[in-house]
Design an enzyme around this catalytic site. Structure first.
Site, PDB file in Angstrom:
ATOM      1  N   ASP A  33      31.827  31.606  30.735  1.00 60.20           N
ATOM      2  CA  ASP A  33      32.605  32.767  31.196  1.00 60.20           C
ATOM      3  C   ASP A  33      31.689  33.986  31.204  1.00 60.20           C
ATOM      4  O   ASP A  33      31.266  34.463  30.144  1.00 60.20           O
ATOM      5  CB  ASP A  33      33.806  32.991  30.265  1.00 60.20           C
ATOM      6  CG  ASP A  33      34.726  34.082  30.793  1.00 60.20           C
ATOM      7  OD1 ASP A  33      34.288  34.888  31.655  1.00 60.20           O
ATOM      8  OD2 ASP A  33      35.879  34.142  30.348  1.00 60.20           O
ATOM      9  N   ARG A  54      17.955  41.061  34.365  1.00 59.86           N
ATOM     10  CA  ARG A  54      17.123  41.511  33.247  1.00 59.86           C
ATOM     11  C   ARG A  54      16.524  40.315  32.500  1.00 59.86           C
ATOM     12  O   ARG A  54      15.399  40.373  32.009  1.00 59.86           O
ATOM     13  CB  ARG A  54      17.980  42.348  32.296  1.00 59.86           C
ATOM     14  CG  ARG A  54      17.227  43.416  31.555  1.00 59.86           C
ATOM     15  CD  ARG A  54      18.150  44.281  30.719  1.00 59.86           C
ATOM     16  NE  ARG A  54      18.863  45.309  31.450  1.00 59.86           N
ATOM     17  CZ  ARG A  54      18.295  46.379  32.020  1.00 59.86           C
ATOM     18  NH1 ARG A  54      16.999  46.557  31.928  1.00 59.86           N
ATOM     19  NH2 ARG A  54      19.012  47.265  32.678  1.00 59.86           N
ATOM     20  N   SER A  92      26.954  40.991  47.337  1.00 60.61           N
ATOM     21  CA  SER A  92      27.797  42.195  47.293  1.00 60.61           C
ATOM     22  C   SER A  92      28.966  41.977  48.246  1.00 60.61           C
ATOM     23  O   SER A  92      29.606  40.925  48.225  1.00 60.61           O
ATOM     24  CB  SER A  92      26.967  43.424  47.656  1.00 60.61           C
ATOM     25  OG  SER A  92      27.757  44.578  47.713  1.00 60.61           O
ATOM     26  N   TYR A 121      37.517  46.955  42.735  1.00 61.21           N
ATOM     27  CA  TYR A 121      36.676  45.847  43.224  1.00 61.21           C
ATOM     28  C   TYR A 121      35.497  46.373  44.025  1.00 61.21           C
ATOM     29  O   TYR A 121      34.336  46.021  43.776  1.00 61.21           O
ATOM     30  CB  TYR A 121      37.512  44.891  44.077  1.00 61.21           C
ATOM     31  CG  TYR A 121      36.690  43.858  44.823  1.00 61.21           C
ATOM     32  CD1 TYR A 121      36.168  42.754  44.159  1.00 61.21           C
ATOM     33  CD2 TYR A 121      36.423  43.988  46.188  1.00 61.21           C
ATOM     34  CE1 TYR A 121      35.394  41.810  44.836  1.00 61.21           C
ATOM     35  CE2 TYR A 121      35.657  43.050  46.869  1.00 61.21           C
ATOM     36  CZ  TYR A 121      35.145  41.964  46.191  1.00 61.21           C
ATOM     37  OH  TYR A 121      34.376  41.032  46.861  1.00 61.21           O
ATOM     38  N   LYS A 142      31.231  46.285  43.749  1.00 65.33           N
ATOM     39  CA  LYS A 142      30.366  45.712  44.781  1.00 65.33           C
ATOM     40  C   LYS A 142      29.362  46.745  45.302  1.00 65.33           C
ATOM     41  O   LYS A 142      28.228  46.415  45.637  1.00 65.33           O
ATOM     42  CB  LYS A 142      31.226  45.173  45.933  1.00 65.33           C
ATOM     43  CG  LYS A 142      31.990  43.919  45.541  1.00 65.33           C
ATOM     44  CD  LYS A 142      31.019  42.784  45.364  1.00 65.33           C
ATOM     45  CE  LYS A 142      31.587  41.584  44.687  1.00 65.33           C
ATOM     46  NZ  LYS A 142      30.583  40.520  44.496  1.00 65.33           N
TER      47      LYS A 142
HETATM   48  N1  NAP Z   1      35.680  35.758  50.175  1.00 60.78           N
HETATM   49  C1  NAP Z   1      35.383  36.913  50.714  1.00 60.78           C
HETATM   50  O1  NAP Z   1      36.022  37.328  51.688  1.00 60.78           O
HETATM   51  C2  NAP Z   1      34.233  37.747  50.171  1.00 60.78           C
HETATM   52  C3  NAP Z   1      33.801  38.843  50.925  1.00 60.78           C
HETATM   53  C4  NAP Z   1      32.757  39.621  50.441  1.00 60.78           C
HETATM   54  C5  NAP Z   1      32.161  39.304  49.237  1.00 60.78           C
HETATM   55  N2  NAP Z   1      32.605  38.239  48.508  1.00 60.78           N
HETATM   56  C6  NAP Z   1      31.937  37.948  47.233  1.00 60.78           C
HETATM   57  O2  NAP Z   1      31.367  36.653  47.302  1.00 60.78           O
HETATM   58  C7  NAP Z   1      31.316  36.079  46.009  1.00 60.78           C
HETATM   59  C8  NAP Z   1      31.934  34.700  46.052  1.00 60.78           C
HETATM   60  O3  NAP Z   1      33.320  34.832  46.374  1.00 60.78           O
HETATM   61  P1  NAP Z   1      34.165  33.620  46.964  1.00 60.78           P
HETATM   62  O4  NAP Z   1      34.843  34.120  48.173  1.00 60.78           O
HETATM   63  O5  NAP Z   1      33.311  32.423  47.021  1.00 60.78           O
HETATM   64  O6  NAP Z   1      35.272  33.482  45.821  1.00 60.78           O
HETATM   65  P2  NAP Z   1      35.861  32.211  45.069  1.00 60.78           P
HETATM   66  O7  NAP Z   1      35.923  31.034  45.939  1.00 60.78           O
HETATM   67  O8  NAP Z   1      37.095  32.715  44.417  1.00 60.78           O
HETATM   68  O9  NAP Z   1      34.746  31.930  43.941  1.00 60.78           O
HETATM   69  C9  NAP Z   1      34.513  32.838  42.896  1.00 60.78           C
HETATM   70  C10 NAP Z   1      33.547  32.194  41.928  1.00 60.78           C
HETATM   71  O10 NAP Z   1      33.304  33.105  40.844  1.00 60.78           O
HETATM   72  C11 NAP Z   1      33.462  32.405  39.626  1.00 60.78           C
HETATM   73  N3  NAP Z   1      33.919  33.291  38.568  1.00 60.78           N
HETATM   74  C12 NAP Z   1      34.926  34.200  38.615  1.00 60.78           C
HETATM   75  N4  NAP Z   1      35.087  34.767  37.405  1.00 60.78           N
HETATM   76  C13 NAP Z   1      34.149  34.206  36.572  1.00 60.78           C
HETATM   77  C14 NAP Z   1      33.825  34.362  35.192  1.00 60.78           C
HETATM   78  N5  NAP Z   1      34.501  35.213  34.400  1.00 60.78           N
HETATM   79  N6  NAP Z   1      32.812  33.633  34.677  1.00 60.78           N
HETATM   80  C15 NAP Z   1      32.135  32.749  35.457  1.00 60.78           C
HETATM   81  N7  NAP Z   1      32.395  32.557  36.771  1.00 60.78           N
HETATM   82  C16 NAP Z   1      33.399  33.268  37.318  1.00 60.78           C
HETATM   83  C17 NAP Z   1      34.522  31.329  39.930  1.00 60.78           C
HETATM   84  O11 NAP Z   1      34.377  30.236  39.044  1.00 60.78           O
HETATM   85  P3  NAP Z   1      35.417  29.813  37.896  1.00 60.78           P
HETATM   86  O12 NAP Z   1      36.768  30.291  38.290  1.00 60.78           O
HETATM   87  O13 NAP Z   1      35.264  28.328  37.833  1.00 60.78           O
HETATM   88  O14 NAP Z   1      34.873  30.482  36.677  1.00 60.78           O
HETATM   89  C18 NAP Z   1      34.111  30.915  41.331  1.00 60.78           C
HETATM   90  O15 NAP Z   1      33.098  29.938  41.276  1.00 60.78           O
HETATM   91  C19 NAP Z   1      32.044  37.036  45.084  1.00 60.78           C
HETATM   92  O16 NAP Z   1      31.093  37.821  44.386  1.00 60.78           O
HETATM   93  C20 NAP Z   1      32.852  37.895  46.036  1.00 60.78           C
HETATM   94  O17 NAP Z   1      33.100  39.164  45.485  1.00 60.78           O
HETATM   95  C21 NAP Z   1      33.617  37.436  48.951  1.00 60.78           C
END
Ligand code: NAP
Length: 260
Positions: free
Chosen positions: A56, A115, A133, A147, A151
């Site tokens: 986590d 780091r 980001s 949020y 970012k």
């Molecule tokens: N989807 C979009 O439209 C979008 C757009 C712009 C940017 N992003 C960014 O892209 C990245 C990936 O997003 P996604 O769309 O792939 O979302 P997602 O499918 O919900 O995946 C999020 C990932 O983050 C992990 N995570 C969340 N909280 C955590 C914690 N406390 N400790 C460890 N792992 C954690 C989750 O794993 P567990 O739950 O298994 O821990 C999961 O693997 C994110 O940084 C998001 O902000 C997404």
């Protein structure tokens, strides 16, 4: 390629797609997230070359999994900070705990991990750091203040560090995804009640973004926007910000804190 690639958020969405792409390229993988079953499923595709670190990242030391990972596969050559969580809601409805979780996972953990891996990369004169980001950092949509602030902070950190490290052999890639076809992206659409203004936005494909990240790492690029059309928002922030703030979709259902 036989690099040690550590990917946070590798259990789902973009992190999973990026991990699979590096795995397919022959690299060793450390897969970090909380849901170990999903991580194991990714790891099973790369037997002997992938380790699971159930962790986590919101805890006090987001880098505690690193020594065991480096003992197994050597120093990290590529760090991908993809883990993230999101709440879309009026600011007053975002609990302090949810806001703190977004700050911890989306900003504090990536900085702490950089780091931790950077001294060895600097000493070896080689390495890549990938920070995921959001295009929202360039044109902040409403109802995402906490949020999008995390970012934007990550993007500013990443761009500044990338400029500082130019010429050292360590490359920093800042990634600005638009809306993506992942569980987080789908949760966002549900929050907007599938409003036409939300459905009109082109959604990116995680596998396509993953291949673009691989190429950008190999070519030592400083930044990547995906899908490409959203790059206009990074080049023209004032008009993009105006359009997003005026015509961006509004949430109609309570948002889910985090992504589970
Ligand atoms: N989807 C979009 O439209 C979008 C757009 C712009 C940017 N992003 C960014 O892209 C990245 C990936 O997003 P996604 O769309 O792939 O979302 P997602 O499918 O919900 O995946 C999020 C990932 O983050 C992990 N995570 C969340 N909280 C955590 C914690 N406390 N400790 C460890 N792992 C954690 C989750 O794993 P567990 O739950 O298994 O821990 C999961 O693997 C994110 O940084 C998001 O902000 C997404």
């Amino acid at each position: 390629m036989d690099r040690h690639v550590a990917v946070t958020g590798a259990s789902s969405g973009l992190g999973e797609a990026i991990a699979r792409a590096f795995g397919a390229a022959g690299d060793h993988l450390t897969l970090v997230a909380r849901r170990s079953g999903l991580l194991e499923a990714v790891a099973s595709a790369f037997a002997g070359r992938a380790r699971v670190a159930e962790y986590d990242l919101a805890t006090s030391d987001p880098a505690a999994w690193l020594p065991a990972a480096e003992a197994a596969f050597g120093p990290v050559d590529v760090l991908v900070n993809a883990a993230g969580c999101q709440v879309i809601a009026p600011f007053a409805d975002v609990t302090p705990a949810a806001a703190d979780e977004m700050t911890a996972v989306n900003f504090r953990a990536p900085v702490r991990l950089v780091r931790a891996v950077l001294p060895s990369m600097r000493a070896r004169g080689v390495g890549a750091i990938v920070n995921i980001s959001s295009i929202g950092a360039a044109a902040p949509p409403p109802y995402m203040s906490d949020y999008v602030a995390t970012k934007a902070a990550l993007a500013a950190f990443s761009e500044s560090l990338g400029a500082e490290l130019r010429g050292t052999g360590v490359n920093v890639l800042t990634v600005y995804p638009g809306p993506m076809n992942t569980p987080m992206g789908a949760a966002g659409l549900r929050t907007y009640g599938n409003a036409p203004s939300a459905r009109m936005m082109p959604m990116g494909d995680p596998a396509g973004l993953a291949l673009a990240v691989l190429r950008a790492v190999d070519r030592r690029r400083p930044r990547l926007t995906y899908p490409r059309g959203y790059a206009l928002m990074r080049w023209l922030p004032p008009p993009a910000g105006f359009l997003v703030s005026r015509f961006g979709p509004r949430p109609v259902t309570p948002s889910t804190p985090g992504t589970r």
